[in-house]
Structure formats: structure tokens, C-alpha cells
Design a protein around this motif. Structure first.
Motif, PDB file in Angstrom:
ATOM      1  N   PHE A 105      39.561  53.067 -41.432  1.00 40.59           N
ATOM      2  CA  PHE A 105      40.693  52.149 -41.523  1.00 40.59           C
ATOM      3  C   PHE A 105      41.502  52.355 -42.803  1.00 40.59           C
ATOM      4  O   PHE A 105      42.681  52.012 -42.857  1.00 40.59           O
ATOM      5  N   LYS A 123      36.997  33.632 -27.039  1.00 38.96           N
ATOM      6  CA  LYS A 123      36.205  34.832 -27.289  1.00 38.96           C
ATOM      7  C   LYS A 123      34.769  34.575 -26.828  1.00 38.96           C
ATOM      8  O   LYS A 123      34.196  33.521 -27.116  1.00 38.96           O
ATOM      9  N   GLU A 160      45.362  46.912 -43.867  1.00 36.54           N
ATOM     10  CA  GLU A 160      44.848  47.824 -44.886  1.00 36.54           C
ATOM     11  C   GLU A 160      45.920  48.260 -45.887  1.00 36.54           C
ATOM     12  O   GLU A 160      45.644  48.278 -47.103  1.00 36.54           O
ATOM     13  N   ASN A 179      42.746  34.264 -29.186  1.00 40.22           N
ATOM     14  CA  ASN A 179      41.440  33.583 -29.179  1.00 40.22           C
ATOM     15  C   ASN A 179      41.099  33.024 -30.556  1.00 40.22           C
ATOM     16  O   ASN A 179      39.959  32.637 -30.804  1.00 40.22           O
ATOM     17  N   ARG A 204      44.902  54.234 -42.838  1.00 36.45           N
ATOM     18  CA  ARG A 204      46.181  53.553 -42.681  1.00 36.45           C
ATOM     19  C   ARG A 204      46.953  53.442 -43.987  1.00 36.45           C
ATOM     20  O   ARG A 204      48.155  53.224 -43.974  1.00 36.45           O
TER      21      ARG A 204
HETATM   22  C1  LIG Z   1      43.283  49.231 -38.459  1.00 40.13           C
HETATM   23  C2  LIG Z   1      42.016  48.522 -38.027  1.00 40.13           C
HETATM   24  N1  LIG Z   1      41.353  47.761 -38.927  1.00 40.13           N
HETATM   25  C3  LIG Z   1      40.212  47.135 -38.563  1.00 40.13           C
HETATM   26  C4  LIG Z   1      39.727  47.255 -37.299  1.00 40.13           C
HETATM   27  C5  LIG Z   1      38.410  46.604 -36.921  1.00 40.13           C
HETATM   28  N2  LIG Z   1      38.588  45.602 -35.868  1.00 40.13           N
HETATM   29  C6  LIG Z   1      38.290  45.861 -34.587  1.00 40.13           C
HETATM   30  S1  LIG Z   1      38.629  44.601 -33.587  1.00 40.13           S
HETATM   31  C7  LIG Z   1      39.145  43.655 -34.860  1.00 40.13           C
HETATM   32  C8  LIG Z   1      39.601  42.272 -34.614  1.00 40.13           C
HETATM   33  C9  LIG Z   1      40.733  42.236 -33.659  1.00 40.13           C
HETATM   34  O1  LIG Z   1      41.115  40.926 -33.494  1.00 40.13           O
HETATM   35  P1  LIG Z   1      42.122  40.532 -32.342  1.00 40.13           P
HETATM   36  O2  LIG Z   1      43.232  41.506 -32.299  1.00 40.13           O
HETATM   37  O3  LIG Z   1      42.487  39.116 -32.507  1.00 40.13           O
HETATM   38  O4  LIG Z   1      41.266  40.778 -31.030  1.00 40.13           O
HETATM   39  P2  LIG Z   1      39.939  40.008 -30.528  1.00 40.13           P
HETATM   40  O5  LIG Z   1      38.778  40.846 -30.956  1.00 40.13           O
HETATM   41  O6  LIG Z   1      39.908  38.657 -31.155  1.00 40.13           O
HETATM   42  O7  LIG Z   1      40.105  39.967 -29.057  1.00 40.13           O
HETATM   43  C10 LIG Z   1      39.056  44.345 -36.060  1.00 40.13           C
HETATM   44  C11 LIG Z   1      39.419  43.805 -37.386  1.00 40.13           C
HETATM   45  C12 LIG Z   1      40.447  48.066 -36.396  1.00 40.13           C
HETATM   46  N3  LIG Z   1      40.030  48.261 -35.147  1.00 40.13           N
HETATM   47  N4  LIG Z   1      41.585  48.670 -36.781  1.00 40.13           N
END
Ligand SMILES: Cc1ncc(C[n+]2csc(CCOP(=O)(O)OP(=O)(O)O)c2C)c(N)n1
Length: 625
Positions: free
Chosen positions: A393, A282, A368, A175, A396
Motif C-alpha cells: 500500500f 458487514k 496512504e 457498512n 501509492r
Molecule cells: C490502498 C489500500 N490500502 C489499504 C487496503 C487494505 N484494505 C482492504 S479492504 C479495506 C477496507 C475497505 O473498506 P470499505 O471500502 O468500506 O469496504 P468494506 O470492507 O467495509 O466492505 C482496507 C483498508 C487496500 N486494499 N488498499
């Protein structure tokens, strides 16, 4: 019109529906997700974007026999609704209710618990390898977002999967966003794949030829595939996924159920790693979320008609806002200050800095470990990197903290937000381990401010000290705490006495300082006078003060919003033991050695006796025993 969703008790019930009914169902699912998140809050935008993927995958697979592994899992609401959790969905993120993420204890349809990004491919590969070793026969599907795919862990999983050549399907839910707009080379690459019309035209043509061969014999298939591969490589140099050992299919419209289902069906019988690239939007289907996917990524309760948040979870100014103001001010004064976020510029409060100093701000994606080593490199070259990251986070990057920062004594400043109980996101997100894992880092200074003003002072001092520093603060109000005693400047290894009392001592860490003061007030009404100390430093400890209070002879209560195993109280106890102050009576009021479930932060604090009333009760009980 008959409500289809009401009759979906398990994914089996999907199989009886025709394509129009599936489309109707996707609308009903969206409506339900919007209604419930408008009341409970939650990860709305990502979940709306993954509705058709969830339907198509469940339609083609046979969960729970087939394993569907979501990445992060914040986008899995439709999956929950399709897997027997329709009724419970109203309890989403409530204490005792449905988790906001996939959770093995919650459903047989959740084969892997998650909440952090990029685990799906590795976990799915593990499930696939185990299946083959055990001679079982099921499919494994990993569904991963474009940002989660851009991490080291995801590449490690792909690298192994492509080599192991297991029967595994990866669905990329692309997305073009993480929480904000996705940046980085991988994002640029995916975008090129999507928008390159020449590539798509040729590829479609090749696929058309392939489809039109009535019964594709192995030789014909191989020949066409060779041509197709050749063209791909010619037009889109080094299709990454194919080079990594996956058969790449797509891009496909991730909201077109017919296309999705037919693609999944086509690849289902393949006995090799397959990669389906689905393009999604999204926030799909809710105007406000489509317009502001970042705002609706993780949102509190909102008014469905206007999209406005009803009440902020933290009504007063939170710690993050104080950090945001101070880092901007310091950035203006000192050009050597650079800031780093791992895909969370808004959540960590770095957005203003990013706007003001775009060249000194780095959003490195959900990476991270890289963020920490990158910061170490910047520090080695003389800059002052400030990494703003959530406690959970940063877990990690433990090796990077040791190997790349601590070992070389590099002056990287870690502003560790959401340190403590975060509330409704639950065990994958509570920031309760950072005290344990940072206080063991040689040479680090580890602090916890009592309020936002102290956070600002700590940050200013950290820039001057030139050492590796951690400042941990919670998801809570950072409003100034006014105590009896005057404010003592922050000095390395010095705590601050905020209230005198002769019956007991409360040693409070960061967020627990205000709780300690209020506890002392409650106890004072009962004629129990308690001395309150704001610990400020987890490392180095204020050993002088600790020795002094040990000699008082009265009981010491340590309040900390972190796991007690290896936490601040442990540090104090180790000190007493080291100094042979073994007769000191200490009681730790912290979090137990278990995972803390989801629920509102206040509720959880009460459950674990970390509110003023509960703490006062415990202390009174202990003193009158
Ligand atoms: C290790 C880690 N760092 C940060 C996050 C915070 N976080 C949750 S969802 C997200 C974005 C995920 O993006 P994507 O995989 O493209 O999924 P979308 O939300 O766009 O569907 C982040 C940075 C996390 N869940 N895990």
C-alpha cells in the motif's frame, strides 16, 4: 428445497428467478461463502455484506456486456458465485485456484483487476468514456465501500465523472466500516445522511409525489426535481454527491432485494452519473461476523460453529508483534513519537499504541499518500512520526516519499510490514517492490531486520538518527535467530556476519537470513562451508564488508524476498561495478520480473527457490558446475 445456486451457471440464469427465489439464493450464497472461507480463510465479513448488491446488480444488468467493477474486490465472492465460478469456489485463494479478488484473467465478468482500494470509479469512468468513443452501448457500474470512497483517488474519479457526465452508476456499499469502524469526516457525513430523519421524510415524500405522477412529463419531472433538490440542499447542506455532478438515490436498504432492484431499474435508463447509496451490514447472516466484523474482515480457517480461528497462519510471534511492543515502549519514553496508520491499526500492530496514546495516534483512513505527507508535516514541526504501513500500500505514496519526505530530509520512520510474499492475497498484495522503490530515495536509510529482536533495535536507533528511515519486515515469525557469532549492535551501514565459511558467501536480506543459515547447515553436511552475512542495510550498503568478500574470490549468493529488478542484489552489483570489482561472481536468488500469483507463503517461497532446501540445491549446483 431445491438448491438454486447449483443451477446458476451465469448471471443470465438469475433472470428466471422470482423475488422469493432470489431471497433463497442469497441465503445459499451466504452459506457457501461461510463454508468455503471457514476452510480456506478469506474476506468473509465484507463479502457477506455485499450479497444482495451482487444479486441485484447482476439481476438488472447484463454482464459481461455491462461492466461491473468492484472496488478492492475483497467483497466480490457472491459475484464470483453468480458468474460461473461456483465449482471453482472451493479452490478459493489456493495456489492455482480462484483468486480472492476480481481478476481479468479469471473471468469475462471481471472487467478490471483489483485488490487495492478506490480504483473502481476511475476505472469505470475509463470504461464508460471508451464505450462512448467507440459507439458501444453498455452500462458500467462501480461498487465501492464507504471507506474506499473516502480517499483522494475516489474523489478524483467522482470529480472527473461528475464533469464528464457519462452514463455511469456508482453503488456505495455503506457498512460504516473499513477493517475496523470507519472514522473520518466523510464517514460522519454519510452517517448524517442515513440517520437524518427529517431529510429522509421529506425526501421520501418528494419521491412519492414523483412516483405518483402517472406519466412524468419533462416539465413536471423538472419541477418536482427542483423542489426535491431545494429541500435536499436546505436540509442536508451541500449533498456532496449531487454537488459533484451525480444524481443521488438513497439511502436504500442494501439487503432488501426488492428495494435494490427497483432502485437500479429506476436509474438504469438515465444517461448521467448516478449514485446509489446502499446501507449494508458487514458480516450479515453469520452471527460471529456480525458481532466482530473486524475479526472476520480477513480471517484464516475457522470453526463454523464457534467462529474460532482453527490455526493461526503464523504460529510463533510475528514481526508485527515485536513492532507493536517496541513502539509502545518507545512511546512511553518519548512524547514526541506519534504514529500513523492508513486504516489498518490492527494489521500493523498499532492498536495498543492507539489505546495508550489516543492523542498521538492517527488513523487517517485509506489514504496512504496523505498519511506520508501528513507525517512529513508532523516531522517538520519537530515530532517523530512513525508510519506503519504494508509494503504494497505504500506504493501509492511514492511521490510523497520523494517530494515530501526525502527532498526535505524529514525524519519520518516507515515501518513497512508485509514486505515479501504475503501468500493467499496474491499479486495485488505481495510486498515485493519496496526495496526497489525505497532504495532510490536520496538520504533514506533502508533496513531489513533478521528477526523481531533486531527490528526492535532498528526502531530504537531510527528514533535517535533523525533521518528518513524505512524498516521492512515480512508476514512471518519474528522469533529470535540464534547464530554462531555474537550479536553486533545495529550501526548505520554495517552488516553482521553470522557464520564463517570458505566455499561461498550468502548475503541474506532480512527474512532470508534464517533461510541462509539453514541453507548453510544443509550445505555443511555436504562439506560445503558457506559464510552467512545478515545484510541489515539496503541503504547505505556495508561497502567495507562487500569489498572484503569480493576479494575472497568465492561466489556470492544474494538471497532477497523482493523483486530482483532494482532490489538489494542490484544495489550490490551496482557497487561492485562502481568500484571496478567486476570479476566478482554473484548469483541473485530473488523474485523474478513477473507478478507472483496467490498461494501459501511457504509454497510460493519453494516455487521461487527461496527455501533452505531449494537454495542449498541451487548453490550446490552452481558451485559444482
Ligand atoms: C490502498 C489500500 N490500502 C489499504 C487496503 C487494505 N484494505 C482492504 S479492504 C479495506 C477496507 C475497505 O473498506 P470499505 O471500502 O468500506 O469496504 P468494506 O470492507 O467495509 O466492505 C482496507 C483498508 C487496500 N486494499 N488498499
Amino acid at each position: 428445497m431445491e438448491k438454486l445456486l447449483l443451477n446458476i451457471k451465469s448471471p443470465k440464469d438469475l433472470k428466471t428467478l422470482d423475488i422469493d427465489q432470489l431471497k433463497q439464493l442469497s441465503g445459499e450464497i451466504r452459506q457457501k461463502i461461510i463454508e468455503v472461507t471457514s476452510i480456506k480463510g478469506g474476506h468473509l465479513a465484507a463479502s457477506l455484506g455485499a450479497v444482495e448488491i451482487a444479486i441485484a446488480v447482476h439481476y438488472c444488468m447484463e454482464s459481461p456486456k455491462d461492466k461491473i467493477v468492484w472496488d478492492v474486490g475483497h467483497q466480490s465472492y457472491a459475484h464470483k458465485l453468480l458468474t460461473g465460478r461456483f465449482k471453482a469456489f472451493d479452490t478459493l485463494r489456493e495456489m492455482g485456484g480462484l483468486s480472492g479478488f476480481p481478476k481479468v484473467d479469471e473471468s469475462e465478468h471481471d472487467p478490471f483487476t483489483c485488490g487495492h482500494s478506490s480504483t473502481s470509479i476511475s476505472a469505470a469512468l475509463g470504461l464508460a468514456v471508451a464505450r462512448d468513443l467507440k459507439g458501444e452501448n453498455n452500462k458500467v457500474v462501480a461498487i465501492i465501500g464507504d471507506a474506499s470512497l473516502s480517499t483522494g483517488l475516489a474523489f478524483e474519479g467522482m470529480n472527473h465523472a461528475g464533469h464528464a457526465r457519462k452514463n455511469l452508476i456508482v453503488v456505495l456499499n455503506d457498512n460504516e466500516h473499513y477493517i475496523s469502524k470507519h472514522v473520518g469526516a466523510m464517514s460522519r457525513y454519510l452517517n448524517r445522511v442515513i440517520t437524518n430523519p427529517l431529510y429522509n421524510r421529506v425526501k421520501n415524500e418528494a419521491e412519492r409525489i414523483l412516483k405518483n405522477i402517472p406519466k412524468v412529463g419533462p416539465v413536471a419531472y423538472k419541477t418536482v426535481k427542483k423542489v426535491q433538490d431545494g429541500l435536499k440542499n436546505l436540509l442536508v447542506p451541500g449533498i456532496i454527491f449531487e454537488e459533484l455532478g451525480f444524481r443521488y438515490f438513497g439511502p436504500v436498504d442494501g439487503h432488501d432485494l426488492e428495494e435494490l432492484i427497483s432502485m437500479i431499474r429506476r436509474v438504469q435508463a438515465m444517461k448521467e452519473p448516478v449514485f446509489i447509496h446502499a446501507i449494508t451490514q458487514k458480516g450479515r447472516g453469520y452471527k460471529f461476523a456480525e458481532e466482530s466484523p473486524t475479526k472476520f474482515h480477513g480471517i484464516e480457517a475457522f470453526d463454523m460453529a464457534t467462529g474460532n480461528v482453527i490455526k493461526e497462519q503464523v504460529p510463533e510471534k510475528c514481526f508485527t508483534s515485536y513492532f507493536s511492543e517496541k513502539i509502545l515502549e518507545l512511546g512511553l519514553k518519548n512524547k514526541n513519537i506519534v504514529t500513523i496508520t492508513a486504516a489498518m491499526p490492527d494489521g500493523t500492530g498499532l492498536q495498543e499504541f492507539a489505546t495508550e496514546f489516543p492523542d498521538r495516534f492517527f488513523d487517517v483512513g485509506i489514504t496512504e499518500p496523505h498519511a506520508v505527507t501528513f507525517a512529513a508535516g508532523l516531522a517538520k514541526a519537530g515530532l517523530i512520526p512513525v508510519v506503519a504501513v504494508y509494503s504494497t500500500f505504500l506504493q501509492r505514496a511514492y511521490d510523497q516519499l520523494i517530494h515530501d519526505v526525502a527532498l526535505q530530509k524529514l525524519p519520518v520512520i516507515f515501518c513497512v510490514d508485509r514486505a515479501g510474499l504475503v501468500g493467499k492475497d496474491g499479486p495485488t498484495h505481495h510486498g515485493v517492490f519496496d526495496v526497489s522503490y525505497t532504495r532510490s530515495l536520496p538520504g533514506f536509510i533502508v533496513m531489513a531486520p533478521k528477526d523481531g529482536t533486531e527490528l526492535k533495535e532498528m526502531l530504537e536507533k531510527a528514533v535517535e538518527w533523525g533521518k528518513p528511515v524505512v524498516i521492512r519486515y515480512p508476514r512471518a515469525s519474528g522469533e529470535r535467530i540464534v547464530a554462531d557469532s555474537s550479536c553486533v549492535p545495529v550501526t548505520v551501514g554495517r552488516a553482521e556476519v553470522l557464520r564463517e565459511g570458505k566455499n561461498a558467501v550468502i548475503l541474506a536480506l532480512g527474512s532470508m537470513t534464517n533461510t541462509a543459515l539453514r541453507t548453510a547447515e544443509i550445505l555443511s553436511k555436504k562439506k560445503i562451508e558457506v559464510k552467512v552475512v545478515n545484510a541489515r542495510f539496503i541503504k547505505p550498503l556495508d561497502t567495507e564488508l562487500l569489498e572484503e568478500i569480493a576479494l575472497y574470490g568465492c561466489k556470492i549468493f544474494i538471497l532477497e524476498e523482493c523483486v530482483s529488478a532494482g532490489g538489494f542484489a542490484s544495489a550490490v552489483l551496482e557497487f561492485f561495478q562502481r568500484e571496478n570489482l567486476v570479476n566478482v561472481k554473484v548469483k541473485c536468488l530473488g523474485l523474478p520480473d513477473e507478478f507472483i500469483e496467490h498461494g501459501a507463503r511457504e509454497e510460493l517461497l519453494r516455487k521461487y527457490h527461496l527455501t533452505p532446501d531449494e537454495a542449498a540445491q541451487t548453490i550446490e549446483c552452481e558451485l559444482t558446475q
